[in-house]
Design a protein around this motif. Structure first.
Motif, PDB file in Angstrom:
ATOM      1  N   UNK A 123       0.832  -1.214   0.000  1.00  0.00           N
ATOM      2  CA  UNK A 123       0.000   0.000   0.000  1.00  0.00           C
ATOM      3  C   UNK A 123       0.862   1.257   0.000  1.00  0.00           C
ATOM      4  N   UNK A 124       1.960   1.214   0.748  1.00  0.00           N
ATOM      5  CA  UNK A 124       2.881   2.349   0.778  1.00  0.00           C
ATOM      6  C   UNK A 124       3.517   2.561  -0.589  1.00  0.00           C
ATOM      7  N   UNK A 125       3.871   1.467  -1.254  1.00  0.00           N
ATOM      8  CA  UNK A 125       4.427   1.591  -2.604  1.00  0.00           C
ATOM      9  C   UNK A 125       3.406   2.224  -3.546  1.00  0.00           C
ATOM     10  N   UNK A 126       2.161   1.783  -3.438  1.00  0.00           N
ATOM     11  CA  UNK A 126       1.088   2.352  -4.273  1.00  0.00           C
ATOM     12  C   UNK A 126       0.981   3.855  -4.034  1.00  0.00           C
ATOM     13  N   UNK A 127       0.951   4.236  -2.766  1.00  0.00           N
ATOM     14  CA  UNK A 127       0.832   5.654  -2.400  1.00  0.00           C
ATOM     15  C   UNK A 127       1.981   6.487  -2.950  1.00  0.00           C
ATOM     16  N   UNK A 128       3.132   5.850  -3.110  1.00  0.00           N
ATOM     17  CA  UNK A 128       4.377   6.564  -3.378  1.00  0.00           C
ATOM     18  C   UNK A 128       4.820   6.507  -4.834  1.00  0.00           C
ATOM     19  N   UNK A 129       3.950   5.981  -5.699  1.00  0.00           N
ATOM     20  CA  UNK A 129       4.277   5.977  -7.117  1.00  0.00           C
ATOM     21  C   UNK A 129       3.877   4.736  -7.879  1.00  0.00           C
ATOM     22  N   UNK A 130       3.669   3.607  -7.178  1.00  0.00           N
ATOM     23  CA  UNK A 130       3.364   2.360  -7.881  1.00  0.00           C
ATOM     24  C   UNK A 130       1.982   2.341  -8.517  1.00  0.00           C
ATOM     25  N   UNK A 131       1.141   3.289  -8.155  1.00  0.00           N
ATOM     26  CA  UNK A 131      -0.184   3.362  -8.789  1.00  0.00           C
ATOM     27  C   UNK A 131      -0.059   3.609 -10.290  1.00  0.00           C
ATOM     28  N   UNK A 132       1.070   4.181 -10.709  1.00  0.00           N
ATOM     29  CA  UNK A 132       1.282   4.469 -12.131  1.00  0.00           C
ATOM     30  C   UNK A 132       2.035   3.349 -12.850  1.00  0.00           C
TER      31      UNK A 132
END
Length: 222
Positions: A123-132
């Motif tokens: 979830x932290x990775x998603x928040x920090x850029x992995x959503x793209x």
């Protein structure tokens, strides 16, 4: 199988370009290896507010058998991090062995008592850029066996206490491990070009102020 972590110049594969302590080191291309002091690495991370919009854990496919040797990522980590080597049974079943959980300074003799923690949570990775990222990039992140800091066998209790928190709100109960934890957090964020939010940056900086400004060696994943 998972490759062990090796520290020092001898660990750098000859064919890999290593960028040493240069102003642009933090901006190396995928596949390049950088070495720089951890506080410099933290300062080089992009700072931005987090955004969890659209996050689902299933968007990070994990515990795959990437090398098709019959053992999934969880098992690979258990075998690699065992203090006493376990036996490998049919379908890569893990029996026997012992492990050390650095989060809470505790030893275990049952694999089922352990979780494999993403040091920087999904979830932290998603928040920090992995959503793209693409689905393939997220799968690679969730099963990263190429950097021994990314995945760590710890007690189920400590992992579930941590959940998806960052160092702003959670740090290992074993205080003697906190320098390593903060340093490895920065290394993984550097490896995957992930951002930090302002509070996270401050919390990590405060931890590192009490630690040696050790160099980190990171091979860029993206």
């Amino acid at each position: 199988m998972r490759l062990p972590r090796i520290v020092g110049a001898a660990a750098v594969v000859v064919s890999t370009l290593t960028v040493l302590l240069t102003p642009g080191a933090a901006h190396a291309a995928p596949g390049e290896t950088i070495v720089l002091p951890v506080r410099d690495a933290l300062a080089a991370l992009a700072v931005q507010d987090e955004d969890r919009t659209g996050y689902e854990r299933t968007k990070f496919r994990h515990w795959v058998d990437a090398d098709r040797d019959g053992c999934n990522t969880r098992s690979e980590v258990l075998f690699e991090e065992a203090v006493t080597a376990p036996q490998q049974g049919a379908n890569c079943a893990v029996t026997g062995g012992s492990w050390y959980s650095p989060y809470d300074d505790t030893y275990f003799t049952q694999a089922r008592a352990l979780d494999i923690d993403h040091l920087v949570p999904l979830a932290e990775a998603w928040d920090s850029g992995a959503s793209a990222w693409t689905a393939a990039e997220r799968q690679a992140y969730a099963n990263d066996l190429d950097d021994a800091r990314a995945l760590i066998a710890v007690s189920a209790a400590s992992n579930r206490s941590k959940a998806d928190q960052d160092p702003t709100t959670w740090q290992p109960p074993a205080t003697g491990y906190r320098c390593t934890y903060a340093t490895d957090w920065v290394a993984i964020k550097t490896r995957w070009t992930l951002a930090v939010d302002p509070a996270e940056q401050t919390a990590i900086s405060e931890i590192l102020d009490t630690c040696p400004n050790a160099p980190i060696e990171v091979t860029r994943a993206r």
